[in-house]
Design a protein around this motif. Sequence first.
Motif, PDB file in Angstrom:
ATOM      1  N   PRO A   1       0.865  -1.140  -0.024  1.00 23.02           N
ATOM      2  CA  PRO A   1       0.095   0.178  -0.167  1.00 23.02           C
ATOM      3  C   PRO A   1       0.913   0.977   0.211  1.00 23.02           C
ATOM      4  O   PRO A   1       2.031   1.084   0.455  1.00 23.02           O
ATOM      5  CB  PRO A   1      -0.833  -0.221   1.265  1.00 23.02           C
ATOM      6  N   PRO A   2       0.485   2.345  -0.626  1.00 27.16           N
ATOM      7  CA  PRO A   2      -0.573   2.634  -1.266  1.00 27.16           C
ATOM      8  C   PRO A   2      -0.968   2.077  -2.664  1.00 27.16           C
ATOM      9  O   PRO A   2      -1.975   2.523  -3.214  1.00 27.16           O
ATOM     10  CB  PRO A   2      -0.685   4.213  -1.234  1.00 27.16           C
ATOM     11  N   PHE A   3       0.095   1.294  -3.152  1.00 35.13           N
ATOM     12  CA  PHE A   3       0.052   0.987  -4.599  1.00 35.13           C
ATOM     13  C   PHE A   3      -1.186  -0.421  -4.674  1.00 35.13           C
ATOM     14  O   PHE A   3      -1.448  -0.877  -3.652  1.00 35.13           O
ATOM     15  CB  PHE A   3       1.352   0.469  -5.045  1.00 35.13           C
ATOM     16  N   ASP A   4      -1.764  -0.506  -5.872  1.00 35.90           N
ATOM     17  CA  ASP A   4      -2.818  -1.391  -6.035  1.00 35.90           C
ATOM     18  C   ASP A   4      -2.694  -1.751  -7.516  1.00 35.90           C
ATOM     19  O   ASP A   4      -2.776  -0.992  -8.378  1.00 35.90           O
ATOM     20  CB  ASP A   4      -4.070  -0.504  -5.774  1.00 35.90           C
TER      21      ASP A   4
ATOM     22  N   GLY B   1      -6.965  -8.777 -18.234  1.00 36.36           N
ATOM     23  CA  GLY B   1      -7.521 -10.358 -18.504  1.00 36.36           C
ATOM     24  C   GLY B   1      -7.430 -11.095 -16.898  1.00 36.36           C
ATOM     25  O   GLY B   1      -7.754 -12.500 -17.158  1.00 36.36           O
ATOM     26  N   GLY B   2      -6.730 -10.674 -16.273  1.00 37.98           N
ATOM     27  CA  GLY B   2      -6.533 -11.482 -14.904  1.00 37.98           C
ATOM     28  C   GLY B   2      -7.576 -10.997 -13.787  1.00 37.98           C
ATOM     29  O   GLY B   2      -8.427 -10.393 -13.964  1.00 37.98           O
ATOM     30  N   GLY B   3      -6.796 -11.057 -12.459  1.00 37.87           N
ATOM     31  CA  GLY B   3      -7.514 -10.588 -11.169  1.00 37.87           C
ATOM     32  C   GLY B   3      -6.601 -10.739 -10.219  1.00 37.87           C
ATOM     33  O   GLY B   3      -5.369 -11.117 -10.259  1.00 37.87           O
ATOM     34  N   GLY B   4      -7.316 -10.654  -8.904  1.00 34.45           N
ATOM     35  CA  GLY B   4      -6.589 -10.802  -7.674  1.00 34.45           C
ATOM     36  C   GLY B   4      -6.788  -9.742  -6.630  1.00 34.45           C
ATOM     37  O   GLY B   4      -7.937  -9.102  -6.769  1.00 34.45           O
ATOM     38  N   HIS B   5      -5.949  -9.677  -5.870  1.00 34.87           N
ATOM     39  CA  HIS B   5      -6.095  -8.830  -4.822  1.00 34.87           C
ATOM     40  C   HIS B   5      -5.419  -7.324  -4.954  1.00 34.87           C
ATOM     41  O   HIS B   5      -4.657  -7.340  -5.740  1.00 34.87           O
ATOM     42  CB  HIS B   5      -5.517  -9.284  -3.296  1.00 34.87           C
ATOM     43  N   PRO B   6      -5.688  -6.307  -4.228  1.00 34.52           N
ATOM     44  CA  PRO B   6      -4.720  -5.035  -4.290  1.00 34.52           C
ATOM     45  C   PRO B   6      -3.402  -5.154  -4.453  1.00 34.52           C
ATOM     46  O   PRO B   6      -2.690  -4.656  -5.315  1.00 34.52           O
ATOM     47  CB  PRO B   6      -5.411  -4.086  -3.273  1.00 34.52           C
TER      48      PRO B   6
END
Lengths: 326, 326
Positions: free
Chosen positions: A273-276, A285-290
């Motif tokens: 944090p604070p990067f996300d 096309g992917g995903g995940g957590h911050p």
Amino acid sequence: MITTKFQQAIEQAEKIIMFTHVGPDGDALGAITAMGQMLTARSKQITMVVDSPIPPRFAYLPLIEDVQSKVDPWAKFDLIIALDCGDERRMGKPFAQLKHKPDVINIDHHVTNTHFGTINWVNSQATSTTEMLYDLFMALDVDFSPELATSLLTGLVTDTLGFRTPNVTANTLKISGELIDAGAALSTITMQTLNLKPLSTARLWQVGLNRMKLEDGLMWTAISHEERARIGHKSDSSSGLVNFLADVDRAAIGVVLLEMEDGAIRVGFRCRPPFDVSALATELGGGGHPQAAGCTLEGPLAKAEAMLVDRCKELIAQQSPNGRFQ
Amino acid sequence: MITTKFQQAIEQAEKIIMFTHVGPDGDALGAITAMGQMLTARSKQITMVVDSPIPPRFAYLPLIEDVQSKVDPWAKFDLIIALDCGDERRMGKPFAQLKHKPDVINIDHHVTNTHFGTINWVNSQATSTTEMLYDLFMALDVDFSPELATSLLTGLVTDTLGFRTPNVTANTLKISGELIDAGAALSTITMQTLNLKPLSTARLWQVGLNRMKLEDGLMWTAISHEERARIGHKSDSSSGLVNFLADVDRAAIGVVLLEMEDGAIRVGFRCRPPFDVSALATELGGGGHPQAAGCTLEGPLAKAEAMLVDRCKELIAQQSPNGRFQ
């Protein structure tokens, strides 16, 4: 909590089949062997199924040798219990091929769970499915043996990377303390599941660190298919290297690109944090957590790398508190 | 426990000076700032002294800016509290130079403690000095603020490498849970103290992994003074590299040799049971624990390396359950 419904369902069932997800991790295998032990102690006929080979580092788990990869499609069961599966497909072919499908109890901690069961108990606040099972078993007055505690603690330790993920709570540590009191050996579990690694992992890090670059707060590396083949690296994970890069103090974001056999590029992102990085991973096309996300890109490697470096540097500039990462 | 004696001593004292050891780690700084907070809350005049610079990663600790490196040798205090110091010399020059030395309360968890205090409380079963302070503060009915919990949890996390050392007990995890409940942020502490590292550490690993060799169960690497100077590596620690090497599944023992500025060779050994490196380290003039030990050898590097490789291979052959490491 589903204590009453769960108790009724297992009281009415004699033959119970359990599934966990393909490519099983410590939480998946800890949960299925814990549930298997609990049901065996209640004299149920159990079948435990995982549609994947079991990684050898989990050989210490109680009942693990009884976990099978296939099941007769015509076999009849009174109840299905799905553990740590976000959706039905995660149970793989043996579930899909079952001709007679009785009620399904779905116990899971993934926020993306599709509630595919007849009874659904989904708690995305839990660090792991075994953390949920601990609560369930406590409510059911289950007697905790050292073996049962070992299965449960395995899920807690592996899904939190040894209590290092941001979702660890006071309760996670207190439950873990209770499981050690019940006879689970924390240092054995940590060693087997988190520390021990094949030589190919050390070689992957060797190659990856030789290619590492730090520019404008981005710390990254890229490893080709040829290099992975040469050192015998089989998985699509960087085995912790992406965390190591992201935790350099001058890095805002760490990225590892792995070129697969079929030319696709597997990408892992990590940041503090604070990067996300989740929005960028989703857009690609992917995903995940911050702070931990991933995606798969088309090759060639050099093109994917150049694109990612540009995009990440933009992101760092946008998300830096002072407009620029120091 | 020393509750009554401790309470009497601090009740009678107005001006209290605290020391912890040179080259302070998280337990040293967590303990001194925790004790400082507790005494401040009881309206004592406190002085906290560490005869070394404070590593920047501990900047988040409450009261850390009040820790000083020097003290007037003629200043008068009513009481000295030594925290996490195995012997008097560990307190450094500021203690040695004090002209008026009042009673010393010695609180420590090192098995080698010399009981140098007027009141000694040494518990080598505790993972950390802050684990001992938690018990003391509980007995004294201290009110736990988030800041006090942060100082205490820092010692527990750092001295156990994030709950990964073999001495972690159920109680360690339960206390940590209580400290999180009191407001300590586990993931911040883990990130600051265990994960974040300078770029020079990533470069040390790069160089070290390029030199790594695996022969007969020994996984080792050697890094010269010239290489360390080139990458700006300042410490005499391999920053976790020796653990990484020892945790390769085909390794029985992991060793890292670091050549220092003065030509001496700092050696770190790590292994898993049943292997034991402590006797070899002691024989070579060092010491440590069965699975984590170290020593300092004379150069040149190549000669020290050749000798160590021979000795470690002998040790592996002797200690292998089947007479040979697989």
